[in-house]
Design a protein around this motif. Sequence first.
Motif, PDB file in Angstrom:
ATOM      1  N   GLY A  66     -16.591  47.313 -13.107  1.00 29.01           N
ATOM      2  CA  GLY A  66     -17.968  47.152 -12.663  1.00 29.01           C
ATOM      3  C   GLY A  66     -18.400  45.740 -12.397  1.00 29.01           C
ATOM      4  O   GLY A  66     -19.601  45.441 -12.446  1.00 29.01           O
ATOM      5  N   CYS A  67     -17.455  44.841 -12.093  1.00 31.35           N
ATOM      6  CA  CYS A  67     -17.818  43.449 -11.807  1.00 31.35           C
ATOM      7  C   CYS A  67     -18.530  43.365 -10.460  1.00 31.35           C
ATOM      8  O   CYS A  67     -18.001  43.837  -9.451  1.00 31.35           O
ATOM      9  N   PRO A  68     -19.727  42.783 -10.395  1.00 30.94           N
ATOM     10  CA  PRO A  68     -20.469  42.731  -9.122  1.00 30.94           C
ATOM     11  C   PRO A  68     -20.043  41.579  -8.218  1.00 30.94           C
ATOM     12  O   PRO A  68     -20.505  41.509  -7.083  1.00 30.94           O
ATOM     13  N   HIS A  69     -19.191  40.672  -8.680  1.00 27.12           N
ATOM     14  CA  HIS A  69     -18.827  39.484  -7.903  1.00 27.12           C
ATOM     15  C   HIS A  69     -17.503  39.720  -7.178  1.00 27.12           C
ATOM     16  O   HIS A  69     -16.619  40.431  -7.673  1.00 27.12           O
ATOM     17  N   LEU A  70     -17.376  39.094  -6.024  1.00 24.60           N
ATOM     18  CA  LEU A  70     -16.168  39.202  -5.205  1.00 24.60           C
ATOM     19  C   LEU A  70     -15.149  38.150  -5.640  1.00 24.60           C
ATOM     20  O   LEU A  70     -15.491  36.987  -5.796  1.00 24.60           O
ATOM     21  N   LEU A  71     -13.888  38.584  -5.825  1.00 24.23           N
ATOM     22  CA  LEU A  71     -12.810  37.666  -6.185  1.00 24.23           C
ATOM     23  C   LEU A  71     -11.540  38.104  -5.464  1.00 24.23           C
ATOM     24  O   LEU A  71     -11.104  39.244  -5.617  1.00 24.23           O
ATOM     25  N   ARG A 171     -10.599  33.760   3.510  1.00 27.78           N
ATOM     26  CA  ARG A 171     -11.199  32.971   2.426  1.00 27.78           C
ATOM     27  C   ARG A 171     -12.332  32.090   2.961  1.00 27.78           C
ATOM     28  O   ARG A 171     -13.397  31.989   2.348  1.00 27.78           O
ATOM     29  N   GLN A 172     -12.107  31.466   4.116  1.00 27.32           N
ATOM     30  CA  GLN A 172     -13.158  30.650   4.712  1.00 27.32           C
ATOM     31  C   GLN A 172     -14.365  31.499   5.111  1.00 27.32           C
ATOM     32  O   GLN A 172     -15.514  31.062   4.987  1.00 27.32           O
ATOM     33  N   GLU A 173     -14.078  32.722   5.566  1.00 25.28           N
ATOM     34  CA  GLU A 173     -15.182  33.603   5.939  1.00 25.28           C
ATOM     35  C   GLU A 173     -16.024  33.978   4.716  1.00 25.28           C
ATOM     36  O   GLU A 173     -17.261  34.017   4.772  1.00 25.28           O
ATOM     37  N   SER A 174     -15.336  34.254   3.572  1.00 22.50           N
ATOM     38  CA  SER A 174     -16.079  34.582   2.361  1.00 22.50           C
ATOM     39  C   SER A 174     -16.927  33.387   1.902  1.00 22.50           C
ATOM     40  O   SER A 174     -18.076  33.552   1.477  1.00 22.50           O
ATOM     41  N   ARG A 175     -16.371  32.165   2.004  1.00 22.98           N
ATOM     42  CA  ARG A 175     -17.165  30.978   1.657  1.00 22.98           C
ATOM     43  C   ARG A 175     -18.354  30.813   2.599  1.00 22.98           C
ATOM     44  O   ARG A 175     -19.468  30.476   2.161  1.00 22.98           O
ATOM     45  N   PHE A 176     -18.096  31.070   3.868  1.00 24.72           N
ATOM     46  CA  PHE A 176     -19.187  30.961   4.829  1.00 24.72           C
ATOM     47  C   PHE A 176     -20.299  31.962   4.518  1.00 24.72           C
ATOM     48  O   PHE A 176     -21.490  31.626   4.572  1.00 24.72           O
ATOM     49  N   LEU A 177     -19.908  33.200   4.176  1.00 25.83           N
ATOM     50  CA  LEU A 177     -20.920  34.202   3.837  1.00 25.83           C
ATOM     51  C   LEU A 177     -21.694  33.785   2.586  1.00 25.83           C
ATOM     52  O   LEU A 177     -22.919  33.986   2.498  1.00 25.83           O
ATOM     53  N   PHE A 178     -20.968  33.208   1.601  1.00 29.09           N
ATOM     54  CA  PHE A 178     -21.656  32.750   0.390  1.00 29.09           C
ATOM     55  C   PHE A 178     -22.637  31.630   0.713  1.00 29.09           C
ATOM     56  O   PHE A 178     -23.782  31.632   0.248  1.00 29.09           O
ATOM     57  N   SER A 218     -34.701  25.190  10.998  1.00 27.98           N
ATOM     58  CA  SER A 218     -34.060  26.441  10.573  1.00 27.98           C
ATOM     59  C   SER A 218     -33.366  27.125  11.743  1.00 27.98           C
ATOM     60  O   SER A 218     -32.246  27.644  11.606  1.00 27.98           O
ATOM     61  N   LEU A 219     -34.039  27.137  12.904  1.00 21.75           N
ATOM     62  CA  LEU A 219     -33.413  27.757  14.079  1.00 21.75           C
ATOM     63  C   LEU A 219     -32.152  27.013  14.493  1.00 21.75           C
ATOM     64  O   LEU A 219     -31.148  27.630  14.884  1.00 21.75           O
ATOM     65  N   GLU A 220     -32.195  25.685  14.429  1.00 24.24           N
ATOM     66  CA  GLU A 220     -31.005  24.907  14.763  1.00 24.24           C
ATOM     67  C   GLU A 220     -29.852  25.216  13.796  1.00 24.24           C
ATOM     68  O   GLU A 220     -28.701  25.371  14.207  1.00 24.24           O
ATOM     69  N   LYS A 221     -30.185  25.300  12.509  1.00 24.07           N
ATOM     70  CA  LYS A 221     -29.149  25.627  11.538  1.00 24.07           C
ATOM     71  C   LYS A 221     -28.592  27.023  11.768  1.00 24.07           C
ATOM     72  O   LYS A 221     -27.377  27.246  11.692  1.00 24.07           O
ATOM     73  N   ILE A 222     -29.476  27.964  12.074  1.00 23.86           N
ATOM     74  CA  ILE A 222     -29.018  29.334  12.314  1.00 23.86           C
ATOM     75  C   ILE A 222     -28.117  29.398  13.543  1.00 23.86           C
ATOM     76  O   ILE A 222     -27.060  30.049  13.542  1.00 23.86           O
ATOM     77  N   ASN A 223     -28.507  28.710  14.612  1.00 22.48           N
ATOM     78  CA  ASN A 223     -27.678  28.709  15.822  1.00 22.48           C
ATOM     79  C   ASN A 223     -26.319  28.054  15.570  1.00 22.48           C
ATOM     80  O   ASN A 223     -25.282  28.527  16.050  1.00 22.48           O
ATOM     81  N   LEU A 224     -26.343  26.952  14.806  1.00 23.35           N
ATOM     82  CA  LEU A 224     -25.082  26.284  14.484  1.00 23.35           C
ATOM     83  C   LEU A 224     -24.171  27.185  13.650  1.00 23.35           C
ATOM     84  O   LEU A 224     -22.954  27.283  13.913  1.00 23.35           O
ATOM     85  N   MET A 225     -24.756  27.867  12.674  1.00 25.01           N
ATOM     86  CA  MET A 225     -23.957  28.763  11.845  1.00 25.01           C
ATOM     87  C   MET A 225     -23.434  29.943  12.656  1.00 25.01           C
ATOM     88  O   MET A 225     -22.314  30.420  12.443  1.00 25.01           O
ATOM     89  N   LYS A 226     -24.243  30.425  13.620  1.00 32.75           N
ATOM     90  CA  LYS A 226     -23.769  31.513  14.474  1.00 32.75           C
ATOM     91  C   LYS A 226     -22.581  31.069  15.317  1.00 32.75           C
ATOM     92  O   LYS A 226     -21.622  31.828  15.510  1.00 32.75           O
ATOM     93  N   LYS A 227     -22.643  29.845  15.849  1.00 31.01           N
ATOM     94  CA  LYS A 227     -21.521  29.342  16.634  1.00 31.01           C
ATOM     95  C   LYS A 227     -20.259  29.224  15.779  1.00 31.01           C
ATOM     96  O   LYS A 227     -19.160  29.578  16.208  1.00 31.01           O
ATOM     97  N   LYS A 228     -20.416  28.700  14.566  1.00 30.53           N
ATOM     98  CA  LYS A 228     -19.260  28.588  13.684  1.00 30.53           C
ATOM     99  C   LYS A 228     -18.696  29.960  13.340  1.00 30.53           C
ATOM    100  O   LYS A 228     -17.480  30.161  13.320  1.00 30.53           O
ATOM    101  N   LEU A 229     -19.598  30.908  13.070  1.00 33.53           N
ATOM    102  CA  LEU A 229     -19.145  32.265  12.749  1.00 33.53           C
ATOM    103  C   LEU A 229     -18.422  32.885  13.938  1.00 33.53           C
ATOM    104  O   LEU A 229     -17.390  33.555  13.775  1.00 33.53           O
ATOM    105  N   ALA A 230     -18.948  32.684  15.159  1.00 30.51           N
ATOM    106  CA  ALA A 230     -18.291  33.230  16.350  1.00 30.51           C
ATOM    107  C   ALA A 230     -16.909  32.609  16.539  1.00 30.51           C
ATOM    108  O   ALA A 230     -15.941  33.311  16.887  1.00 30.51           O
ATOM    109  N   ALA A 231     -16.785  31.297  16.288  1.00 31.84           N
ATOM    110  CA  ALA A 231     -15.472  30.646  16.409  1.00 31.84           C
ATOM    111  C   ALA A 231     -14.490  31.193  15.369  1.00 31.84           C
ATOM    112  O   ALA A 231     -13.318  31.462  15.682  1.00 31.84           O
ATOM    113  N   ARG A 232     -14.982  31.377  14.144  1.00 26.34           N
ATOM    114  CA  ARG A 232     -14.110  31.941  13.108  1.00 26.34           C
ATOM    115  C   ARG A 232     -13.681  33.355  13.476  1.00 26.34           C
ATOM    116  O   ARG A 232     -12.515  33.747  13.294  1.00 26.34           O
ATOM    117  N   LEU A 233     -14.604  34.150  13.976  1.00 27.86           N
ATOM    118  CA  LEU A 233     -14.268  35.519  14.356  1.00 27.86           C
ATOM    119  C   LEU A 233     -13.250  35.543  15.490  1.00 27.86           C
ATOM    120  O   LEU A 233     -12.343  36.387  15.503  1.00 27.86           O
TER     121      LEU A 233
END
Length: 378
Positions: A66-71, A171-178, A218-233
């Motif tokens: 029942g551990c709620p954390h991802l490992l 692993r990088q994706e999990s860090r990014f989500l965190f 905030s919008l700039e940060k969100i757009n930047l994170m979306k670009k990074k996420l798209a590149a990772r994907l």
Amino acid sequence: MAEHNHSNSSLQPILDLLFAAGYVESDAPPSQIIAGGISWAVAALNANTTTAIYDESIEDSLRLVGCPHLLLPSHIRDLDTEALLPVVQWLTSRIPSHHVNEVCDAENAIEVDEHGTSIEALSGNLDELNHRKMNAVEQLDQLRERISKEGVDSGVQKLISSMMSLKDLERQESRFLFNRDSKHSELQAEISELERKRENDTDSQSLPDGLHQSLSESLEKINLMKKKLAARLRDIVVIRRQIDDLPCQSELNQYESRLSELNDQIQGKHRQTRKYYATYNALLEIKEMMLKETSLLNSIISQFQDAFSSTDGRIRLVHSMEGIVNGSQQKLEKVQVGLQEEEKIRNDLKDRYAAAIGEQKRCYSLMKAFQVKCQSSK
């Protein structure tokens, strides 16, 4: 050396939690100590759970208790303190106190024992583990030698590299989500603060400007994170396509069966063609011999008439018969020499066939061993 000390200092809170919960300290590397401590804690929470953490069961074991954390297994190998600390805190906080007391009692019993029977048992277990480790290393070396001999070393290295890249991207994706969740929490806290200021009507003139600037950032940060996420994907999709391009075990088995069937058909057609050629050559040789025999008989018949009419004819007939006998004897010797050569070729082919059968059996055993190792390593 500085980096090593820094990693030890960042891991010390995790190690302190495990030792405080009752886990026995060892001289193993930090990754093994943490892996052993997590497995010990999971076993303490659920007796039906295995006491060893494997790559394919770590997530199932934590989910079972029942551990709620991802490992992930890579978090342990990379000593990712951000992922390890919440899991260890959650596990050690739920270990029953009586289990810790049992561990302490066991440690005291080992110290008090004058004859050292427990230490001897632990030493025996350690020797057995070292022996199993040496056997596993030897089997791994043998498997690598077989892979190199079979000529598939480059494909295996490419597959391993692709799998490691995929695990690193995950692993990088999990860090990014965190990080994304933490940024979301920060932005939510800022929004709540802005709402509180708006309700209190404090500095109403500067509030819209600050709100507008915060929203823009905030919008700039969100757009930047979306670009990074798209590149990772995109990178993940490329790696997965490369893995999909490699044939799986079932496809390799299908290719092997089809190639074996095609080889059998080719060998059968080849044997049939050689048989037809051999039959044709034998019949052609028989035809030539029959023509020669017919010509010889006609010559003998014509000489018989001369032999009955004069003495010179009889002498010529005798000389002709002696020449025929000598020619037949020479032809017989030539045929015997050819027969011996054919027998020698036949014996050589038998030896080559036996060697090929032995090589085929050896290759089949190596392939089966390679398949078993590949299935066990998944």
